[in-house]
Design a protein around this motif. Structure first.
Motif, PDB file in Angstrom:
ATOM      1  N   GLU A  23      -5.261  28.813 -16.845  1.00  0.00           N
ATOM      2  CA  GLU A  23      -6.218  27.704 -16.857  1.00  0.00           C
ATOM      3  C   GLU A  23      -7.298  27.932 -17.923  1.00  0.00           C
ATOM      4  O   GLU A  23      -7.611  27.048 -18.702  1.00  0.00           O
ATOM      5  CB  GLU A  23      -6.856  27.619 -15.466  1.00  0.00           C
ATOM      6  N   ARG A  24      -7.792  29.172 -17.966  1.00  0.00           N
ATOM      7  CA  ARG A  24      -8.864  29.451 -18.912  1.00  0.00           C
ATOM      8  C   ARG A  24      -8.379  29.420 -20.368  1.00  0.00           C
ATOM      9  O   ARG A  24      -9.084  28.971 -21.260  1.00  0.00           O
ATOM     10  CB  ARG A  24      -9.500  30.814 -18.604  1.00  0.00           C
ATOM     11  N   LEU A  25      -7.161  29.903 -20.594  1.00  0.00           N
ATOM     12  CA  LEU A  25      -6.663  29.974 -21.971  1.00  0.00           C
ATOM     13  C   LEU A  25      -5.851  28.731 -22.366  1.00  0.00           C
ATOM     14  O   LEU A  25      -5.370  28.647 -23.491  1.00  0.00           O
ATOM     15  CB  LEU A  25      -5.791  31.222 -22.152  1.00  0.00           C
ATOM     16  N   HIS A  26      -5.695  27.802 -21.431  1.00  0.00           N
ATOM     17  CA  HIS A  26      -4.862  26.610 -21.627  1.00  0.00           C
ATOM     18  C   HIS A  26      -3.426  26.993 -21.964  1.00  0.00           C
ATOM     19  O   HIS A  26      -2.821  26.483 -22.904  1.00  0.00           O
ATOM     20  CB  HIS A  26      -5.445  25.703 -22.729  1.00  0.00           C
ATOM     21  N   TYR A  27      -2.907  27.936 -21.209  1.00  0.00           N
ATOM     22  CA  TYR A  27      -1.520  28.368 -21.363  1.00  0.00           C
ATOM     23  C   TYR A  27      -0.678  27.745 -20.249  1.00  0.00           C
ATOM     24  O   TYR A  27      -1.218  27.242 -19.266  1.00  0.00           O
ATOM     25  CB  TYR A  27      -1.407  29.898 -21.215  1.00  0.00           C
ATOM     26  N   ASP A  28       0.633  27.833 -20.385  1.00  0.00           N
ATOM     27  CA  ASP A  28       1.532  27.410 -19.302  1.00  0.00           C
ATOM     28  C   ASP A  28       1.810  28.612 -18.404  1.00  0.00           C
ATOM     29  O   ASP A  28       1.933  29.728 -18.900  1.00  0.00           O
ATOM     30  CB  ASP A  28       2.875  26.925 -19.865  1.00  0.00           C
TER      31      ASP A  28
END
Lengths: 269, 275
Positions: A23-28
């Protein structure tokens, strides 16, 4: 951008950490999707794949090599998924399935057995004794699985870049550590690293195609040049035919050759 | 302020990271340079403490088990005394093995064996990489054995640390930043309970040193100035030993009450030896 694998024992809060990092890094975040991918691509029931990656091989399986085949399928599906980076994998054995890639941040979350028991009791509404037995059995299976397939101990800290003891730290502290490390220079997906992951995907695809009939082969790939390591008794017409088909069907292979009776490199799949 | 304890599989790296962290945080370093002072204070032959931190006692070595335990107890007591002063980065003294219950002591393990091995070490020694691998594996086994014998705790087990950082991929500068940032976390701030826990351990260690100088088979626990000593003695020596323990421990500053629990020593009974 990086690829992050989060390894943990059952009920060690690893899943929550993985979700918060993503969520913080905008990763899947990926986990079970890998099994679905592998199941569809290689036409194997998902339950068999799940068992293959969770339970240690039994005596018969060691002779049938079915577990090697299933793990090769899962590995291939996983590498295909992480090829575009920005992924947090919190499924099983990520640190072993995609080892050898410099921009993969391998994290281990550990927790005290007492806190794990407490979480399981609350989540599944079961008594402490039952929760403890289930957790210990799960840990035992992980240990046996890793020993049988990779000859490693999953608790060995040298397999990971970061080991975080979650009991004393909070989930947010762990997320801080991981995000900070993931954003450092060492885990950037450079062109060289991207090529490495493409090569690994090719090697895994070749291995997955051959593993069912030739379980002991090993494959490496460098800039599209594929080397297949086989023993002398495996050098049959059947294998040559199969390799010719692979060469014709896979566009990302520039050159494919077999090596017989030579030591297998440690980075081979 | 929190205490930071650094441990590593490679001494050079341990020192480097500890020094960087201390410099960045403006903390005092606590390392093996204190050993000569401790030796002087306890009238121990020079070099013995350093030796006790590397070897385990055996019948073929000059250091007996009794001496070895006493030397380690001396180090432990003095390390605790220093840790009470706060703002300390400690390395090389195995403090992570005896401060497990002190919550404001952040215990960090740095791994760098592959880096170190494949790089300069194997080349410097002119040996093969396989030879260096073997040497390092032996060293790791030796440390494991030492920590298990001394504190019944495997030094290589990651669950003994709050954080384990592998420098094979992570830059040492980044590792230092991670450690210094983590120190700020609330969980590592000294609380009344953790400070009390540290001072209790320090008192127990002080009593332990005093008793081990005169006798063996001693375990000490302390709480708010009350000290519990667990020991072994034959029926004949029981009363004498209890009196001696109470006398020795009671004279230490901070000890208000001494309780002694004695287990029957069957071997001592037949041999009829002293403490």
């Amino acid at each position: 951008m990086a690829v992050i694998t989060i390894s943990r024992g059952a009920f060690s809060l690893g899943k929550i950490v993985a979700e918060k990092v993503a969520e913080r890094l905008h990763y899947d975040v990926i986990s079970r999707e890998i099994l679905l991918d592998a199941s569809t691509r290689f036409n194997v029931p998902e339950i068999k794949l799940e068992k293959a990656i969770h339970d240690a091989p039994g005596i018969l399986e060691r002779y049938r090599h079915s577990k090697q085949s299933y793990v090769a399928y899962i590995r291939s599906a996983l590498v295909e998924r992480i090829i575009n980076d920005n992924v947090v994998y919190n499924g099983l054995a990520g640190h072993l399935l995609i080892k050898g890639l410099p921009h993969v941040l391998k994290v281990r979350i550990t927790a005290n057995i007492e806190s794990r028991v407490a979480i399981e009791m609350e989540r599944n509404q079961i008594p402490a004794q039952e929760a403890r037995i289930l957790i210990q059995e799960d840990d035992k299976q992980r240990l046996k699985w890793t020993h049988a397939l990779y000859d490693h101990d999953p608790r060995d800290a040298s397999l990971y870049d970061l080991c975080i003891f979650i009991d004393k730290l909070s989930v947010d502290n762990a997320v801080d550590f991981i995000c900070r490390a993931a954003e450092s220079e060492a885990f950037r997906a450079t062109d060289k690293n991207k090529q490495k992951i493409k090569d690994l995907a090719t090697a895994c695809r070749v291995k997955a195609t051959l593993v069912d009939e030739f379980p002991n082969i090993a494959v490496t790939c460098e800039y599209g040049n594929v080397l297949v390591y086989i023993s002398k008794d495996q050098a049959t017409g059947k294998l040559i035919k199969k390799l010719n088909t692979i060469r014709d069907n896979m566009n990302d292979i520039y050159h494919l050759e077999t090596h017989t009776g030579v030591p297998v490199p440690t980075d081979a799949v | 302020m929190p205490i930071i304890i650094i441990s590593s599989d490679v001494r050079d790296i341990e020192e480097k990271i500890a020094k960087e962290v201390a410099l960045m945080m403006d903390y005092q370093l606590l390392d093996r340079r204190v050993l000569p002072d401790i030796e002087m204070r306890h009238q121990i032959d020079p070099g013995k403490l350093s030796e006790s931190m590397e070897t385990t006692p055996s019948v073929f070595k000059k250091m007996t088990s009794r001496q070895w335990r006493y030397y380690l107890a001396c180090i432990e007591a003095n390390v605790f005394e220093a840790l009470l002063k706060d703002k300390i980065v400690c390395w090389g003294l195995s403090a992570h093995l005896f401060t497990t219950n002190v919550s404001h002591a952040m215990k960090v393990r740095i791994l760098s064996i592959n880096n170190w091995n494949s790089g300069k070490n194997s080349e410097q020694k002119g040996g093969t990489s396989q030879g260096a691998d073997k040497l390092i594996a032996e060293k790791v086994q030796q440390r494991k054995k030492w920590s298990m014998t001394a504190y019944n705790h495997d030094e290589t087990d990651p669950s003994g640390y709050d954080l384990v950082i592998n420098l094979d991929q992570i830059d040492p500068v980044e590792a230092v930043k991670t450690i210094t940032n983590a120190v700020e976390y609330l969980k590592f701030q000294p609380m009344t309970y953790s400070i009390k826990c540290l001072s209790d351990l320090a008192l127990a260690a002080k009593v332990n040193v005093r008793l081990l100088k005169h006798m063996v088979d001693i375990k000490v626990q302390a709480r708010d100035g009350s000290v519990v000593v667990l020991t072994k003695a034959s029926n004949r020596q029981k009363r004498k030993k209890i009196a001696a323990i109470k006398d020795l421990a009671g004279s230490i500053e901070g000890v208000r009450y001494v309780e002694v629990h004695v287990k029957k020593n069957i071997l001592g009974e037949t041999a009829g030896n002293s403490f």
